[in-house]
Design an enzyme around this catalytic site. Structure first.
Site, PDB file in Angstrom:
ATOM      1  N   GLY A   1       0.308   5.960   5.026  1.00 47.05           N
ATOM      2  CA  GLY A   1       1.053   5.103   5.941  1.00 47.05           C
ATOM      3  C   GLY A   1       2.230   4.422   5.260  1.00 47.05           C
TER       4      GLY A   1
ATOM      5  N   ALA B   1      -5.193  11.121   7.696  1.00 47.80           N
ATOM      6  CA  ALA B   1      -3.807  11.102   7.225  1.00 47.80           C
ATOM      7  C   ALA B   1      -2.776  11.239   8.350  1.00 47.80           C
ATOM      8  CB  ALA B   1      -3.609  12.192   6.169  1.00 47.80           C
TER       9      ALA B   1
ATOM     10  N   ASP C   1      -5.589   3.252   8.025  1.00 47.07           N
ATOM     11  CA  ASP C   1      -7.013   2.923   8.095  1.00 47.07           C
ATOM     12  C   ASP C   1      -7.276   1.438   8.311  1.00 47.07           C
ATOM     13  OD1 ASP C   1      -7.362   5.560   7.524  1.00 47.07           O
ATOM     14  OD2 ASP C   1      -8.687   5.268   5.806  1.00 47.07           O
TER      15      ASP C   1
ATOM     16  N   VAL D   1      -1.943  -7.906  -4.082  1.00 46.61           N
ATOM     17  CA  VAL D   1      -1.623  -9.004  -3.167  1.00 46.61           C
ATOM     18  C   VAL D   1      -2.915  -9.698  -2.789  1.00 46.61           C
ATOM     19  CG1 VAL D   1      -0.580  -9.661  -0.988  1.00 46.61           C
ATOM     20  CG2 VAL D   1       0.346  -7.721  -2.267  1.00 46.61           C
TER      21      VAL D   1
ATOM     22  N   GLY E   1       0.819  -1.211   0.000  1.00 43.81           N
ATOM     23  CA  GLY E   1       0.000   0.000   0.000  1.00 43.81           C
ATOM     24  C   GLY E   1       0.849   1.256   0.000  1.00 43.81           C
TER      25      GLY E   1
ATOM     26  N   GLU F   1     -17.293  18.492   3.041  1.00 37.31           N
ATOM     27  CA  GLU F   1     -16.530  19.106   1.950  1.00 37.31           C
ATOM     28  C   GLU F   1     -17.240  18.942   0.605  1.00 37.31           C
ATOM     29  OE1 GLU F   1     -12.171  18.360   4.052  1.00 37.31           O
ATOM     30  OE2 GLU F   1     -12.967  16.920   2.616  1.00 37.31           O
TER      31      GLU F   1
END
Lengths: 431, 431
Positions: A19, A328, A312, A83, A15, A175
């Site tokens: 992170g 984030a 997450d 994966v 990923g 938003e």
């Protein structure tokens, strides 16, 4: 791959979001053989996806090629791949194309996806906003709805073409609602001849009793006022009981209401990405209801000190009582923490548990409107908005992207235009 | 639509490219009821599409919403739709969704599409570059080829993953070849671990005896030298006899050669867009071999003074002997001319035949390399390149787009990065 260079210690990060990317960058000078695997060749700055969805920015402005970001890290290779399986015994990953990737340390950072709470058939009628493709699909739906209304102005209101329903009053929902209201009331104002885009209804539906539920109540109230000034209709304490291609059903205490709409956007919940299933299958790791993996104080999977879960995908509640939010800053701090743990272990140093340092929270509503929560310091309005702009520009990856986004924000502020309004990949006649 | 405002004179322009858009803008203050119909909601600046295809720019940077460009023209409406039929007797267009649109004056400006000279099965293996989707598809193929090579480095060369063949040595082919060579030799240089992108072969194939055949021979030679300096292999006097998913066959005088390649791009020919068929069916208009409609000296269809054809869809050879080339300046001048004819007819003034004023031609090859042909003044190199940059920035629609493109060009020049390198919409495992 596979430590052929003799360094031996193979670290695999799955990923390339906040992170994974920040973990990889922090490992630049650590003597490991690092591989970053992602299904995409780019990192996305997710906090600005809603601006791509509403025509303010282009996907290229908020993405950077992972290879480019990491090109100077000679210990790092980037792999495009999906994966599908984890063999925790053999310490090997299997990719969709059959390749297998051995690891000594695994960092799982695949993030989250939309969660429809068992109503997966809502997905086609109410897309969420997690990927670049989600964003361009939402842009297509929103702009196409106005086009359809222009083509059939007599029935545009009854048929729901000018009604936009955003489900979920967290930061993403707020938003999106603010941006669509600005689009209707300002950007598109002079563009049509048969309809007045200002007659559009933008409805924000939140199940809790206020928007931005994790924030202190006064900031929720400020956010609601700002939304209403922009023309957003805010309904709290209301849940969505059904979603179809031309309507939503809303339910509250003893009431039920059908609303005609062709554009429903989902910002109500997320669950762990599918890689979480493969990882839990392989490790018997405990999971929460959203599928997130409940991690140890050092972000490892129980009984698997060689497997870290961050961002997450992780449920971390050790220092806080309730799990850390999927934002984030949490992912970034966890990525850096894991890189430090890996370095310290190699050096034989001890490791402290992860601690999240909440530097404050920011959410924007629209033009000169945002809320900021720094614990004792809480404020809203233009100063919070300027701070939001500044922080987001600073965290955006790549100086070029910062300049591009800054130029477009400045332009948007002055002209109220949103320059990235192309409906590409599949304009279809609305029906 | 339909002149309900009493103005009466209904002008319908089909196509929002250079010809249609400049005609529409020129009609802003002419007392007509103007409708611009396009399948897309945006105008594309086609001369920069090759930079979108090679990751230098985002689609949003070179497109502008047609509604936004024309929002202040109160006599103008924009319609998204696909015109499928012309009834020249009833002076009515029919759209794919069944709507019918009456006109008093019709301006056909739908442009051109790839022409495979009867080999339509080549299209899937060798996409052309006419639309934004073509550009993102080419970007995907080029970037995916490098990824596939990295995954399978031992066979990357034999399998053709690192061989890029561009068919056609006109301006588009030259620009694409130069940009892909820069990508391989500079931008991606440090990005991979198993392959060296500089080992890629970029092959430009042209059937004539030199590249840029319409230019004077010394400029063709300068272009060829620049291409070769960038690492492009230029083969002239060679034709493509077959294209498959993993190869091309090249044929010259008595020779035949098979080249393994996974990426073939088509820049060899164009034909009239499909609307030309509908128009020719309805008007019995004469057409050339590329399907373009052979127009009268005033750009009308023979016996149909109420129907104009402009841009790539028109074959105009009255002042020149041979047909005008399919380039933006021709379309722009024809669009403006037609607007002036409409205005003068309404005023009862006489009309002169169309005359193309060739202000010169420019083609770029890459970094600091371009050729310029202004009749007596011909030059190549950095000055031609700066002129190319300047002219393209000036003609780009919208000040915001100019700033965005300028920033990215400056950045690209300094860092050799190409920031828009995302593979969106369909990264697939290469096979």
């Amino acid at each position: 791959m596979g430590g052929a260079d003799g360094r031996g210690h193979r670290v695999v990060i799955v990923g390339g979001g906040f992170g994974g990317l920040y973990a990889a960058k922090r490992l630049a000078r650590v003597p490991v053989d690092l591989a970053l695997i992602d299904r995409r060749n780019f990192h996305v700055f997710q906090p600005l996806l809603y601006q791509v969805a509403t025509g303010g920015l282009s996907p290229g402005d908020i993405t950077s090629a992972l290879r480019w970001i990491l090109r100077r890290q000679r210990n790092t290779s980037v792999w495009l791949g999906d994966v599908t399986e984890v063999d925790a015994e053999a310490r090997t990953l299997r990719l969709a194309d059959g390749a297998s990737v051995p690891y000594d340390i695994l960092v799982a950072a695949t993030g989250s996806t939309q969660h429809y709470f068992g109503k997966d058939d809502w997905e086609s009628a109410a897309p969420g906003l997690k990927t670049v493709e989600d964003a361009t699909e939402i842009r297509r739906r929103v702009l196409t709805a106005f086009e359809a209304a222009e083509r059939n102005p007599d029935r545009a209101l009854e048929d729901g073409w000018l009604t936009f329903v955003i489900v979920g009053g967290g930061p993403t929902g707020v938003e999106l609602a603010g941006a669509i209201a600005e689009l209707a009331n300002h950007t598109l104002r002079a563009d049509f001849r048969s309809i007045d885009p200002r007659r559009a209804t933008v409805l924000l539906v939140e199940g809790a009793d206020r928007v931005l539920p994790p924030y202190p109540p006064p900031l929720s109230q400020a956010a609601r006022r700002s939304l209403e000034q922009l023309g957003v209709e805010v309904r709290t304490g209301i849940t969505v009981t059904d979603i179809g291609p031309d309507h939503v059903m809303l339910g509250g205490e003893g009431t039920s209401e059908k609303i005609a709409t062709r554009t429903v956007l989902w910002a109500a919940g997320v669950k762990a990405a599918s890689f979480g299933d493969a990882l839990a299958d392989a490790t018997k790791a405990p999971r929460d209801r959203a599928g997130r993996i409940i991690v140890e104080p050092d972000l490892t999977v129980p009984d698997h000190p060689e497997i870290f879960v961050i961002g997450d995908l992780a449920h971390f509640a050790h220092s806080t009582g309730e799990p850390l939010p999927g934002v984030a800053p949490v992912a970034i701090q966890q990525g850096r923490y894991v890189a430090d743990v890996i370095r310290r272990r190699l050096a034989g140093d001890t490791v402290r548990p992860f601690r999240y340092r909440n530097k404050g929270e920011l959410a924007t509503i629209g033009r000169a409107a945002a809320v900021a929560d720094f614990g004792r310091l809480r404020f809203s309005g233009a100063v919070a908005w300027l701070l939001w702009l500044f922080v987001h520009l600073m965290y955006l990856v790549g100086f070029e992207n910062r300049v591009l986004v800054f130029v477009q924000w400045a332009w948007n502020y002055v002209t109220r235009n949103r320059g990235a309004r192309l409906i590409a990949h599949g304009w279809r006649e609305p029906n």
